[in-house]
Design an enzyme around this catalytic site. Sequence first.
Site, PDB file in Angstrom:
ATOM      1  N   THR A 189       0.882  -1.103   0.150  1.00  0.00           N
ATOM      2  CA  THR A 189      -0.001   0.081   0.121  1.00  0.00           C
ATOM      3  C   THR A 189       0.978   1.254  -0.022  1.00  0.00           C
ATOM      4  O   THR A 189       1.873   1.241   0.768  1.00  0.00           O
ATOM      5  CB  THR A 189      -0.741  -0.159   1.226  1.00  0.00           C
ATOM      6  OG1 THR A 189      -1.507  -1.080   1.369  1.00  0.00           O
ATOM      7  CG2 THR A 189      -1.571   1.053   1.639  1.00  0.00           C
ATOM      8  N   ARG A 217     -13.419  -8.469   0.669  1.00  0.00           N
ATOM      9  CA  ARG A 217     -12.447  -8.076   1.888  1.00  0.00           C
ATOM     10  C   ARG A 217     -12.016  -6.749   1.782  1.00  0.00           C
ATOM     11  O   ARG A 217     -11.774  -6.282   0.714  1.00  0.00           O
ATOM     12  CB  ARG A 217     -11.427  -9.410   1.638  1.00  0.00           C
ATOM     13  CG  ARG A 217     -10.296  -9.046   2.867  1.00  0.00           C
ATOM     14  CD  ARG A 217      -9.070  -8.149   2.431  1.00  0.00           C
ATOM     15  NE  ARG A 217      -7.964  -8.154   3.260  1.00  0.00           N
ATOM     16  CZ  ARG A 217      -7.095  -7.513   3.282  1.00  0.00           C
ATOM     17  NH1 ARG A 217      -6.893  -6.498   2.307  1.00  0.00           N
ATOM     18  NH2 ARG A 217      -6.040  -7.406   4.274  1.00  0.00           N
ATOM     19  N   GLY A 219      -9.283  -4.360   3.552  1.00  0.00           N
ATOM     20  CA  GLY A 219      -8.183  -4.410   4.775  1.00  0.00           C
ATOM     21  C   GLY A 219      -7.967  -3.049   5.744  1.00  0.00           C
ATOM     22  O   GLY A 219      -9.099  -2.491   5.889  1.00  0.00           O
ATOM     23  N   ASP A 220      -7.011  -2.929   6.100  1.00  0.00           N
ATOM     24  CA  ASP A 220      -6.673  -1.578   7.039  1.00  0.00           C
ATOM     25  C   ASP A 220      -7.005  -0.421   6.384  1.00  0.00           C
ATOM     26  O   ASP A 220      -7.095   0.595   7.017  1.00  0.00           O
ATOM     27  CB  ASP A 220      -5.481  -1.820   7.928  1.00  0.00           C
ATOM     28  CG  ASP A 220      -4.345  -1.788   7.002  1.00  0.00           C
ATOM     29  OD1 ASP A 220      -4.280  -2.778   5.961  1.00  0.00           O
ATOM     30  OD2 ASP A 220      -3.469  -1.227   7.204  1.00  0.00           O
ATOM     31  N   GLY A 241       0.951  -3.707   5.219  1.00  0.00           N
ATOM     32  CA  GLY A 241       1.065  -5.123   5.802  1.00  0.00           C
ATOM     33  C   GLY A 241      -0.025  -5.895   6.062  1.00  0.00           C
ATOM     34  O   GLY A 241      -1.210  -5.512   5.294  1.00  0.00           O
ATOM     35  N   GLY A 243      -3.429  -6.490   6.830  1.00  0.00           N
ATOM     36  CA  GLY A 243      -4.471  -5.561   7.242  1.00  0.00           C
ATOM     37  C   GLY A 243      -5.322  -5.896   8.477  1.00  0.00           C
ATOM     38  O   GLY A 243      -5.487  -5.271   9.203  1.00  0.00           O
TER      39      GLY A 243
HETATM   40  N1  ASP Z   1      -2.443  -3.378   4.234  1.00  0.00           N
HETATM   41  C1  ASP Z   1      -2.888  -3.583   3.021  1.00  0.00           C
HETATM   42  C2  ASP Z   1      -4.223  -4.609   3.071  1.00  0.00           C
HETATM   43  O1  ASP Z   1      -4.258  -5.559   3.904  1.00  0.00           O
HETATM   44  C3  ASP Z   1      -1.896  -4.266   2.224  1.00  0.00           C
HETATM   45  C4  ASP Z   1      -0.479  -3.722   2.408  1.00  0.00           C
HETATM   46  O2  ASP Z   1      -0.254  -2.634   2.862  1.00  0.00           O
HETATM   47  O3  ASP Z   1       0.519  -4.316   2.188  1.00  0.00           O
HETATM   48  O4  ASP Z   1      -4.901  -4.809   2.251  1.00  0.00           O
END
Ligand code: ASP
Length: 329
Positions: A189, A217, A219-220, A241, A243
């Site tokens: 991200t 889905r 994520g964060d 990372g 999420g």
């Molecule tokens: N945080 C993002 C997600 O979970 C992915 C990432 O940042 O690597 O979708």
Amino acid sequence: MKRRSFVKLGLATGALSMVNPLKGTELLEHSFESKASGPIVLSTWIHGLEANRAAWDVLIHGGKALDAVEQGVKVTEADITNRSVGIGGRPDRDGHVTLDACIMDHEGKCGAVGFLEGIKHPISVARAVMEKTQHVMLVGDGAKKFALDYGFETSKTPLPEVKKDWKTWRRENKEVFKKPEINHENHDTIGLIAMDQFGDLSGACTTSGWAYKMHGRIGDSPIIGAGLFVDNEIGACTASGLGEAIIRIAGSHTVVELMRHGFSPLEACKEAVNRIIKKNKDLTNLQCCFLAMDKKGNIGAYSVYAGFNYALKTTDDDRMVDAPFDRNW
Ligand code: ASP
């Protein structure tokens, strides 16, 4: 605008000895903390370099942090070679590229979109949600309809080469709940936080999310308090990372609150990572990273595993910095 800025390597703040239980000397040995005056732009991963420069361009012309963060991450969203942000991103396991983004300003106003398909700049839609509606978050068809009503540019996804890769993946991965691996092809991200010449903070975070995730889905990254949080009295934080693990500890909000209680950005990011480590018995492939700055211009980052880096832009600096980490892969 203040022209002078400085960066100190390996310097932790006075709060270190007073407030928290972390191992201070250990932090000092392998940490990078920067204290810059004047505008600062920070963003996650290598694509952050270009994004920072666009944000910087806004800031040196006297612009506000909110405009800077939006313009910065738009560069990454528009890059069709990027497989983890924007319309060049990889799809979910059903072949849909679903985009998540959020933005937050110095007044605590925020907007977000999730599960949005076929729109070139989700971050600008998130900003429009913040500025034109009474809501914070729109998702799916509702977000798409809103974006179209406001005339946001569309784009056909997935790109042909991305679709080809997905078809191969689909053939080789029949398990519905296969745990996704973490590597540079399936995540990364962009989270970008900035301080302007007025000392005000804003942040933006945008992603195509986890490659080959389950359909639906989120994520964060579009969740205020998880992928991004800004409190203009204290500081700002963004995350990247896995999420799910970041949401479970309200990661970015946690980091900002720790800074409120006297942790430096580095210490706060490390403590958030510690919580993730404590709460997850299985850390296989569980990479999470936090990147923060406080109101005084102190900067810090920390990740579960080695490999996280971030882009730093100040008057004197325009480069990547390796974040300290808890463990090697
Ligand atoms: N945080 C993002 C997600 O979970 C992915 C990432 O940042 O690597 O979708």
